[in-house]
Design an enzyme around this catalytic site. Structure first.
Site, PDB file in Angstrom:
ATOM      1  N   PHE A 179      27.229  52.455  71.281  1.00 28.00           N
ATOM      2  CA  PHE A 179      26.203  53.481  71.173  1.00 28.00           C
ATOM      3  C   PHE A 179      26.580  54.745  71.958  1.00 28.00           C
ATOM      4  O   PHE A 179      27.751  55.051  72.115  1.00 28.00           O
ATOM      5  CB  PHE A 179      24.836  52.924  71.580  1.00 28.00           C
ATOM      6  CG  PHE A 179      24.313  51.886  70.632  1.00 28.00           C
ATOM      7  CD1 PHE A 179      24.237  52.145  69.274  1.00 28.00           C
ATOM      8  CD2 PHE A 179      23.909  50.642  71.085  1.00 28.00           C
ATOM      9  CE1 PHE A 179      23.761  51.187  68.373  1.00 28.00           C
ATOM     10  CE2 PHE A 179      23.437  49.676  70.194  1.00 28.00           C
ATOM     11  CZ  PHE A 179      23.362  49.948  68.847  1.00 28.00           C
ATOM     12  N   PHE A 209      32.780  66.355  58.496  1.00 28.91           N
ATOM     13  CA  PHE A 209      32.259  66.045  57.165  1.00 28.91           C
ATOM     14  C   PHE A 209      32.564  67.225  56.242  1.00 28.91           C
ATOM     15  O   PHE A 209      32.685  68.368  56.690  1.00 28.91           O
ATOM     16  CB  PHE A 209      30.741  65.806  57.214  1.00 28.91           C
ATOM     17  CG  PHE A 209      30.351  64.454  57.751  1.00 28.91           C
ATOM     18  CD1 PHE A 209      29.814  63.488  56.914  1.00 28.91           C
ATOM     19  CD2 PHE A 209      30.509  64.154  59.099  1.00 28.91           C
ATOM     20  CE1 PHE A 209      29.452  62.240  57.402  1.00 28.91           C
ATOM     21  CE2 PHE A 209      30.144  62.910  59.592  1.00 28.91           C
ATOM     22  CZ  PHE A 209      29.609  61.948  58.738  1.00 28.91           C
ATOM     23  N   LYS A 213      22.627  48.400  60.206  1.00 27.37           N
ATOM     24  CA  LYS A 213      23.715  49.228  60.724  1.00 27.37           C
ATOM     25  C   LYS A 213      25.039  48.985  60.009  1.00 27.37           C
ATOM     26  O   LYS A 213      25.888  49.854  59.930  1.00 27.37           O
ATOM     27  CB  LYS A 213      23.867  48.943  62.230  1.00 27.37           C
ATOM     28  CG  LYS A 213      24.873  49.817  62.948  1.00 27.37           C
ATOM     29  CD  LYS A 213      24.823  49.553  64.447  1.00 27.37           C
ATOM     30  CE  LYS A 213      25.887  50.343  65.189  1.00 27.37           C
ATOM     31  NZ  LYS A 213      27.239  49.816  64.957  1.00 27.37           N
ATOM     32  N   LYS A 230      32.036  56.508  65.926  1.00 21.97           N
ATOM     33  CA  LYS A 230      32.778  56.253  67.174  1.00 21.97           C
ATOM     34  C   LYS A 230      33.928  55.264  66.977  1.00 21.97           C
ATOM     35  O   LYS A 230      35.063  55.521  67.401  1.00 21.97           O
ATOM     36  CB  LYS A 230      31.789  55.744  68.229  1.00 21.97           C
ATOM     37  CG  LYS A 230      32.401  55.329  69.559  1.00 21.97           C
ATOM     38  CD  LYS A 230      31.348  55.156  70.622  1.00 21.97           C
ATOM     39  CE  LYS A 230      30.160  54.345  70.155  1.00 21.97           C
ATOM     40  NZ  LYS A 230      30.509  52.979  69.724  1.00 21.97           N
ATOM     41  N   TRP A 264      38.511  59.603  58.953  1.00 24.63           N
ATOM     42  CA  TRP A 264      37.838  58.859  57.889  1.00 24.63           C
ATOM     43  C   TRP A 264      38.484  59.176  56.539  1.00 24.63           C
ATOM     44  O   TRP A 264      38.711  58.295  55.724  1.00 24.63           O
ATOM     45  CB  TRP A 264      36.353  59.229  57.869  1.00 24.63           C
ATOM     46  CG  TRP A 264      35.551  58.500  56.837  1.00 24.63           C
ATOM     47  CD1 TRP A 264      34.963  57.263  56.952  1.00 24.63           C
ATOM     48  CD2 TRP A 264      35.239  58.961  55.504  1.00 24.63           C
ATOM     49  NE1 TRP A 264      34.316  56.927  55.787  1.00 24.63           N
ATOM     50  CE2 TRP A 264      34.469  57.939  54.875  1.00 24.63           C
ATOM     51  CE3 TRP A 264      35.536  60.114  54.788  1.00 24.63           C
ATOM     52  CZ2 TRP A 264      33.985  58.063  53.574  1.00 24.63           C
ATOM     53  CZ3 TRP A 264      35.061  60.238  53.479  1.00 24.63           C
ATOM     54  CH2 TRP A 264      34.300  59.217  52.888  1.00 24.63           C
ATOM     55  N   THR A 312      35.295  54.411  64.110  1.00 28.83           N
ATOM     56  CA  THR A 312      36.217  55.052  63.169  1.00 28.83           C
ATOM     57  C   THR A 312      37.153  56.003  63.904  1.00 28.83           C
ATOM     58  O   THR A 312      38.368  56.020  63.666  1.00 28.83           O
ATOM     59  CB  THR A 312      35.423  55.820  62.087  1.00 28.83           C
ATOM     60  OG1 THR A 312      34.591  54.897  61.381  1.00 28.83           O
ATOM     61  CG2 THR A 312      36.346  56.525  61.114  1.00 28.83           C
ATOM     62  N   ARG A 371      35.369  45.807  70.302  1.00 27.44           N
ATOM     63  CA  ARG A 371      34.433  44.683  70.278  1.00 27.44           C
ATOM     64  C   ARG A 371      34.413  44.029  68.899  1.00 27.44           C
ATOM     65  O   ARG A 371      34.717  44.667  67.901  1.00 27.44           O
ATOM     66  CB  ARG A 371      33.009  45.153  70.618  1.00 27.44           C
ATOM     67  CG  ARG A 371      32.828  45.637  72.034  1.00 27.44           C
ATOM     68  CD  ARG A 371      31.426  46.174  72.238  1.00 27.44           C
ATOM     69  NE  ARG A 371      31.161  47.302  71.348  1.00 27.44           N
ATOM     70  CZ  ARG A 371      29.942  47.703  70.990  1.00 27.44           C
ATOM     71  NH1 ARG A 371      28.877  47.070  71.419  1.00 27.44           N
ATOM     72  NH2 ARG A 371      29.798  48.747  70.191  1.00 27.44           N
ATOM     73  N   ALA A 409      25.235  47.297  73.397  1.00 28.75           N
ATOM     74  CA  ALA A 409      25.085  48.212  74.525  1.00 28.75           C
ATOM     75  C   ALA A 409      23.631  48.583  74.780  1.00 28.75           C
ATOM     76  O   ALA A 409      23.306  49.045  75.870  1.00 28.75           O
ATOM     77  CB  ALA A 409      25.897  49.479  74.296  1.00 28.75           C
TER      78      ALA A 409
END
Length: 556
Positions: free
Chosen positions: A301, A381, A105, A71, A409, A73, A94, A273
């Site tokens: 999230f 991907f 994470k 998210k 990415w 990214t 954030r 969140a």
């Protein structure tokens, strides 16, 4: 491919004053933290207040899985793509917490060629905002215990102290502790607790405060305990507000850094969140809207947590009206929701995709309740197949959502051009008729039930007796008009993290309810959610190091 930290360390950053100049911000408008980080001055924020607002785009996601969604990214890559299309775009993100950074994470600076830099600074101490919040929180705790020790003029019931100490680190051993052990001079013995800094009310207050005046008013309303008659005792009564505000003076100012492609990124505040309200600061978002034509922001999230709280808490309080939503998913995550094991996600599996796409479907339905146009994007991907992409594209377009593949990415802004064009098309052609999920006057219990039924898909809510009793008390205390902040696992639409896809035939279990009077919302703890996480068997901290030249490795 190179690791995220290698890409970030090889980046050629521009001086932050040059990045700021792209948004008509002068060096005098900045408080510099070295060459590549700065805070906005209060004078800048006041000067741009009369500017016209740009368009606000929220980036959210399906429920997170071990397969990854991307998210942040996607948010960063989308902003870079907007800049490539000559759009004056700013990010509003954030700040990362040290807890997940050293936990499981990882950091929160994006990934691949869609990152904000300096990556190591952001993921570690940055400009000291979280340290200031931690210190302000713990100063209040110290003043509270000292008041009790020095005669307890306010008649605080030590059995009803609800203010907790905090630390920005995952440390399960501190969840439940005993303080005041030792001699008489060491204070009164009582049970105490720690929460992680990003779950504190001080963090929420900083992120919702309009200015210093509003910050101090909110701090004064914090309820720290109840007295022997059951009346609330506040930080204002403890005379803590001035000193707390002094610690938070600089932390209140938004931070400016840059993406790998030199797009501006305002990074400020960082409530989780799953156990807090999950949005960057109101000051950062509103300032960005005055400085750019398009603002890309994100909420933590999945959309069941971050987006719901962005809409029903942040937008409600700050009078924000989002113009579009980008909903991030991956083929891998949808197949995981369809029952495929993590090690098998690289194989084409349309049957599992068809089964797991119900999670995406529910998030689309949820976002449509707010009447904001939706663009679904797949964070692509290399193991994805054309058939899988086409299946998801048709699924989204049948539900009146724009669809775009994102390869940010791998390719940075260039990989987000299709997504950026779809977002621009949505902003131009579709009108947002944003509305809240529930009105202020709805009773607290019904607000919780509304979120559970409408957003989580639950049949209803099972309240523990203590939680039900507290809802009555909070209503009697005058807090009935506040919104609710649901503390729930991020891994499922339900409060049971093992229930993937789109769970049905279940109730949400609310075990505890309390008021964050300064922040201005009611917190409902569901299921087994913890406000102080713990470290895993092999935390990320094991892989982080610094070499003899001072170069950090292992951050991700």
């Amino acid at each position: 491919m190179k690791t995220d930290i290698q890409i970030a360390q090889e980046a050629q950053m521009q001086p932050i004053k040059d990045v700021a100049a792209l948004y008509d911000i002068t060096e005098d408008d900045l408080e510099l933290y070295g060459k590549y980080k700065a805070k906005f001055t209060d004078e800048l924020i006041q000067r741009v207040e009369k500017n016209e607002d740009g368009k606000l785009v929220l980036v959210t996601a399906i429920n997170p899985t071990p397969a990854g969604e991307g998210k942040t990214t996607t948010s960063i890559g989308l902003a870079q793509a907007m800049a490539k299309l000559d759009k004056k775009c700013l990010l509003a993100l954030r700040e990362p917490s040290l807890g997940p950074c050293f936990g499981i994470k990882g950091g929160a600076a994006g990934g691949g060629y869609a990152q904000v830099v300096p990556m190591e600074d952001l993921n570690l101490h940055f400009t000291g905002d979280f340290h200031a919040i931690t210190s302000a929180n713990n100063l209040l705790a110290a003043l509270l215990d000292n008041h009790i020790h020095q005669g307890n003029e306010l008649r605080i019931d030590s059995r009803q102290v609800i203010w907790k100490r905090c630390l920005d680190m995952n440390d399960r051993a501190l969840r439940n502790i005993v303080v005041g052990l030792g001699k008489k001079t060491d204070g009164f013995t009582r049970e105490d607790h720690f929460v992680i800094t990003v779950a504190t009310e001080v963090m929420a207050i900083l992120c919702l405060a309009k200015d210093m005046k509003d910050l101090k008013e909110r701090l004064s309303r914090i309820i720290v305990a109840y007295d022997l008659d059951g009346n609330p005792v506040t930080a204002g009564q403890l005379k803590a507000v001035g000193s707390m505000a002094a610690l938070l003076k600089d932390a209140l100012k938004p931070n400016l850094i840059q993406t790998l492609e030199h797009t501006g990124a305002i990074v400020h505040g960082g409530p989780f969140a799953n156990i807090a309200h999950g949005c960057n600061s109101v000051r950062a978002t509103k300032s960005a809207l005055k400085m750019a034509d398009i603002v890309i922001t994100e909420a933590g999230f999945g959309a069941d947590l971050g987006a719901e709280k962005f809409f029903d808490i942040k937008c409600r309080m700050a009078d924000l009206k989002p113009d579009a939503v980008v909903l991030v998913a991956t083929v891998r995550a949808l197949k995981y929701n369809g029952g495929v094991k993590k090690e098998d996600l690289g194989q084409e599996n349309l049957e599992a995709l068809e089964k797991g796409i119900c999670n995406l479907e529910k998030h689309i339905e949820n976002l449509q309740k707010y009447q904001v146009p939706i663009v679904v994007t797949l964070n692509a991907f290399t193991t994805d197949t054309d058939k899988e992409h086409e299946f998801i594209r048709r699924f989204c377009e049948e539900r009146n959502c724009e669809f775009a593949l994102s390869r940010v990415w791998e390719k940075g802004g260039e990989g987000g051009i299709d997504l950026a064009n779809k977002v621009l098309k949505t902003l131009e052609e579709k009108k947002s008729n944003f509305k809240l999920l529930y009105p202020d006057e709805m009773p607290l219990k019904e607000k919780i039930e509304t979120v559970a039924r409408e957003i989580y898909g639950a049949d209803g809510v099972a309240f523990d007796p203590a939680a039900e009793k507290m809802l009555v008390k909070l209503t009697e205390m005058g807090f009935g008009n506040l919104p609710v902040c649901m503390a729930k696992t991020q891994y499922s639409l339900s409060d049971d993290q093992t229930k993937l896809g789109r769970p049905t035939n279940y109730n949400i279990n609310v075990r505890e309810v309390y008021v964050s009077a300064g922040a201005g919302f009611i917190v409902a703890l569901t299921g087994a959610i913890m406000t102080m996480p713990g470290l895993s068997r092999k935390p990320a901290a094991y892989g982080i190091d610094v070499n003899d030249e001072g170069k950090i490795t292992g951050l991700f």
